[in-house]
Design a protein around this motif. Sequence first.
Motif, PDB file in Angstrom:
ATOM      1  N   LYS A 381       0.024  -6.050   4.611  1.00 48.76           N
ATOM      2  CA  LYS A 381       0.848  -6.347   3.438  1.00 48.76           C
ATOM      3  C   LYS A 381       1.077  -5.120   2.561  1.00 48.76           C
ATOM      4  CE  LYS A 381      -0.971 -11.078   3.148  1.00 48.76           C
ATOM      5  NZ  LYS A 381      -1.821 -11.993   2.342  1.00 48.76           N
ATOM      6  N   THR A 382       0.129  -4.177   2.604  1.00 47.22           N
ATOM      7  CA  THR A 382       0.199  -3.045   1.665  1.00 47.22           C
ATOM      8  C   THR A 382       0.672  -1.743   2.295  1.00 47.22           C
ATOM      9  OG1 THR A 382      -2.128  -2.537   2.072  1.00 47.22           O
ATOM     10  CG2 THR A 382      -1.622  -4.044   0.246  1.00 47.22           C
ATOM     11  N   PRO A 386       4.203   1.724   9.998  1.00 49.14           N
ATOM     12  CA  PRO A 386       3.471   1.174  11.155  1.00 49.14           C
ATOM     13  C   PRO A 386       2.639   2.223  11.890  1.00 49.14           C
ATOM     14  CG  PRO A 386       5.810   1.365  11.652  1.00 49.14           C
ATOM     15  CD  PRO A 386       5.677   1.649  10.190  1.00 49.14           C
ATOM     16  N   THR A 387       2.971   3.496  11.739  1.00 52.42           N
ATOM     17  CA  THR A 387       2.177   4.517  12.431  1.00 52.42           C
ATOM     18  C   THR A 387       0.830   4.739  11.747  1.00 52.42           C
ATOM     19  OG1 THR A 387       3.169   6.326  11.131  1.00 52.42           O
ATOM     20  CG2 THR A 387       4.286   5.679  13.182  1.00 52.42           C
ATOM     21  N   LEU A 389      -0.832   2.247  10.147  1.00 52.98           N
ATOM     22  CA  LEU A 389      -1.578   0.991  10.064  1.00 52.98           C
ATOM     23  C   LEU A 389      -2.808   0.929  10.967  1.00 52.98           C
ATOM     24  CD1 LEU A 389      -1.640  -1.744   8.659  1.00 52.98           C
ATOM     25  CD2 LEU A 389      -0.155  -2.641  10.475  1.00 52.98           C
ATOM     26  N   PRO A 390      -2.712   1.245  12.263  1.00 52.40           N
ATOM     27  CA  PRO A 390      -3.905   1.130  13.121  1.00 52.40           C
ATOM     28  C   PRO A 390      -5.079   1.976  12.621  1.00 52.40           C
ATOM     29  CG  PRO A 390      -1.933   1.381  14.463  1.00 52.40           C
ATOM     30  CD  PRO A 390      -1.521   1.652  13.048  1.00 52.40           C
ATOM     31  N   GLY A 391      -4.797   3.215  12.216  1.00 50.53           N
ATOM     32  CA  GLY A 391      -5.872   4.069  11.731  1.00 50.53           C
ATOM     33  C   GLY A 391      -6.495   3.542  10.463  1.00 50.53           C
ATOM     34  N   ALA A 392      -5.656   3.013   9.574  1.00 54.45           N
ATOM     35  CA  ALA A 392      -6.172   2.457   8.316  1.00 54.45           C
ATOM     36  C   ALA A 392      -7.053   1.237   8.567  1.00 54.45           C
ATOM     37  CB  ALA A 392      -4.997   2.088   7.406  1.00 54.45           C
ATOM     38  N   ILE A 393      -6.621   0.392   9.493  1.00 63.35           N
ATOM     39  CA  ILE A 393      -7.420  -0.800   9.825  1.00 63.35           C
ATOM     40  C   ILE A 393      -8.774  -0.382  10.391  1.00 63.35           C
ATOM     41  CG2 ILE A 393      -7.578  -2.784  11.364  1.00 63.35           C
ATOM     42  CD1 ILE A 393      -4.519  -3.056  11.118  1.00 63.35           C
TER      43      ILE A 393
END
Length: 410
Positions: A381-382, A386-387, A389-393
Amino acid sequence: MKTYLVGGSVRDEILGLPVTDHDHVVVGSSPDEMIRLGYRPVGKDFPVFLHPRSQEQYALARTERKVSRGYKGFEVYASPEVTLQEDLARRDLTINSLAKDQDGNIIDPFGGLSDLEAGLLRHISPAFTEDPVRVLRTARFAARFGFRIAPETLALMSEMVHNGEVDALVPERVWQEFARGLMEQRPSRMFYALRECSALARIMPEVDALFGVPQPAQHHPEIDTGVHVMMVIDHAASRNYSLPVRFASLTHDLGKGTTPPEEWPRHIGHEARSVKLVKDLCERIRVPNEARDLALLVARYHGDVHRAAELRPVTIANMLQGVDAYRKPERFEEFLQACACDFHGRPGYADKPYPQAERLHDAFEAARSVDAGTIAAELTKTISDPTRLPGAINTRVSEARIAEIKNRLA
């Protein structure tokens, strides 16, 4: 036409052991007659048939003649004229040459009954040397029954090693026999028997190299690394652990066999060396992936597990990720079992507590309580890119797991 129970089922019945498979020899018959009687042919290399009702195996009496090197290098002759004694004579050991007729009478042409009573593994004839698998089988029977190997049989086994016959063993058969030996109650007996005839150095030199290599006496009262590994696999057997756990227990310290003697009794960095040796061994004898993968993890991380009380939460979290505990929790349990066997496989340590395993269990349960799905949903949501997102998760999940581990172990 006469039928007889033969081999292991007769032997195990006499020893009072459970009998699961029954093998039969048929004397005075032919393939055509067996088929007419309703038996179904299944043998590729020699005439073997399944009984029409019981589905047990019935093999026509046969003789064998060595024609080339290796365990498949035999010419088989089956005919109604082959006698029961001729068929039994081609077997490896006297205790496996027993037969029982349909009236329950034991037929013992080679002294198998007296050898059973004496706890002796003795070959039937010089033809023993024609099949290199018999070296492994005899060592495995030593592990299963605790029997001693007759000196003359041990001499033949040594001869087979020195003349290169064991070098003709195919990898799949080597693994099959070692796997069965590891699953016996005292698997160390197999390895000691193979050392006694010099076969271990030819078939599994990585393990043979451990014998005579010292370890620090304050941590290893047994001192000898080979002796330690034998105690470890016997402990795994005493706990009825799985084959992958037993194989990992066997191979966890292979790197100590390559430590330069001037560095003894310390073995700094042996874990990394063990990993390479385990990889090479598994490739050479075609170890199944399940056993190979666990052995590699135990070789790499067992030292860290033993130091679990000293590890920081981030180090524990990294190890849990490294052993793939979240996706494969059952294997993580086996991983800890093998590490515990390493701890217990020392004189005076069999019944000592091993709190490291419980500590890592607690850490794993704490880390597993983190809801990665919820974290991913919130970040989706924040974060619009998309590039990223996986690393942040992954970072957020890792931080949450480390925090949970820290709280649980505080």
